[in-house]
Design a protein around this motif. Structure first.
Motif: not given
Ligand code: AKB
Length: 317
Positions: A163-180
């Motif tokens: 399976v060609d699986v790909r992944s990122l270890r995201y840091p805390g994400l900050i955006g204005w369009r949607a709330n965490p």
């Protein structure tokens, strides 16, 4: 052949933005948003939507059969803080959800899978500064060790089933369009809304708690670039470190004050999320992502703060 992309967990903080970006690139009709809850207006009215619980294997199987996706993004998860309140549920959703999708990726010969990991895979004995890709990892939250186990499963499905699986270890994400929702880094989004609405904010993390964070535009671009990279460039099939910007609540408050001079920041006496934050890295080394698929971050603290405030002011005006 055009791609058919299934985004599971499409209503969340990342999903809301990713679905919009993917629909812009691939055509709205080719990106199927899927979530356990009814979608927000923007998602429902811009392309196909399926209601599904990732733990309901029969219904999920039906969705794979119906749409035959060539790419799947699995974003449904319970984050760190909420996971400590519902540990078994977090383990079940984060683990069984991943295994269900991986099994269908094999059965339906999905050509690429994206699954997000997190800086939460590190723990108190991991190096805290410039945390390397490979080091001691002893996460002590259910979310953290479900992500670490998930990374091992991703690599396993790549090695065993191709399976060609790909992944990122995201840091805390900050955006204005949607709330965490339910995370330890959520303060860094809430602060902007409260700064504009009330001119003040009480941080649940202490003034000097440094954490790696990233502006959503960079995170979405990282995700799309990782998925577009030729398979031979992807050397890590567990998950790539992603550094972002490291800052403390005090540094963020000072940056906001440059735009909103009267802004007042205070700090909670105690909060269970502090212990989680203290167990995570303060900064991350993402040189593998830079070397393997050319990753380069764009937004620094000043650029991110300005963009957040400009867009949120429009939203609230
Ligand atoms: C959380 O705070 O739980 C998430 C994360 C860092 O993965 N934002």
């Amino acid at each position: 052949m055009s791609e058919k992309i299934l985004v599971i967990g499409a209503n969340g903080q990342i999903g809301t933005e990713l679905v919009t970006a993917l629909r812009g690139i691939n055509g709205a009709e080719n990106v199927i948003a899927c979530d356990i809850n009814d979608p927000a207006y923007a998602i429902r009215n811009s392309g196909p939507f399926e209601l599904a619980n990732v733990l309901d294997k029969d219904n999920l199987h039906h969705i794979f059969e119906k749409h035959r996706p060539t790419q799947v993004y699995l974003l449904a998860a319970i984050l760190s803080a909420l996971g400590e309140q519902k540990p078994k549920m977090a383990w079940d959703l984060n683990m069984t959800g991943l295994l269900n999708v991986m099994d269908f990726a094999v059965e339906f010969k999905v050509s690429k899978v994206f699954w997000p990991s997190s800086i939460a895979v590190f723990g108190p004995h991991s190096p805290q500064h410039n945390t390397p890709q490979y080091c001691v990892m002893d996460p002590n939250t259910v979310y953290g060790f479900s992500k670490l186990a998930g990374e091992r499963w991703c690599e396993y499905y790549f090695n065993k089933y191709g399976v060609d699986v790909r992944s990122l270890r995201y840091p805390g994400l900050i955006g204005w369009r949607a709330n965490p929702g339910g995370g330890t880094t959520d303060y860094a989004v809430h602060i902007f809304h409260e700064a504009i609405k009330k001119g003040q904010y009480q941080s649940f993390l202490s003034a000097q708690t440094a954490l790696p964070m990233m502006y959503m535009d960079d995170a979405i671009r990282a995700t799309i670039e990782l998925m577009a990279a030729p398979a031979e460039k992807i050397k890590i099939r567990s998950s790539y470190n992603l550094a972002g910007i490291s800052f403390t609540p005090e540094m963020l408050a000072n940056e906001i004050t440059k735009h909103l001079p009267g802004f007042k920041m205070s700090y909670a006496e105690s909060d269970p999320r502090q212990a989680i934050a203290d167990s995570w890295p303060k900064s991350i080394d993402d040189s593998d992502a830079q070397r393997d698929w050319g990753w380069k971050m764009e937004y620094d603290l000043a650029g991110m703060t300005e963009d957040m405030l400009v867009n949120l002011k429009k939203l609230y005006s």
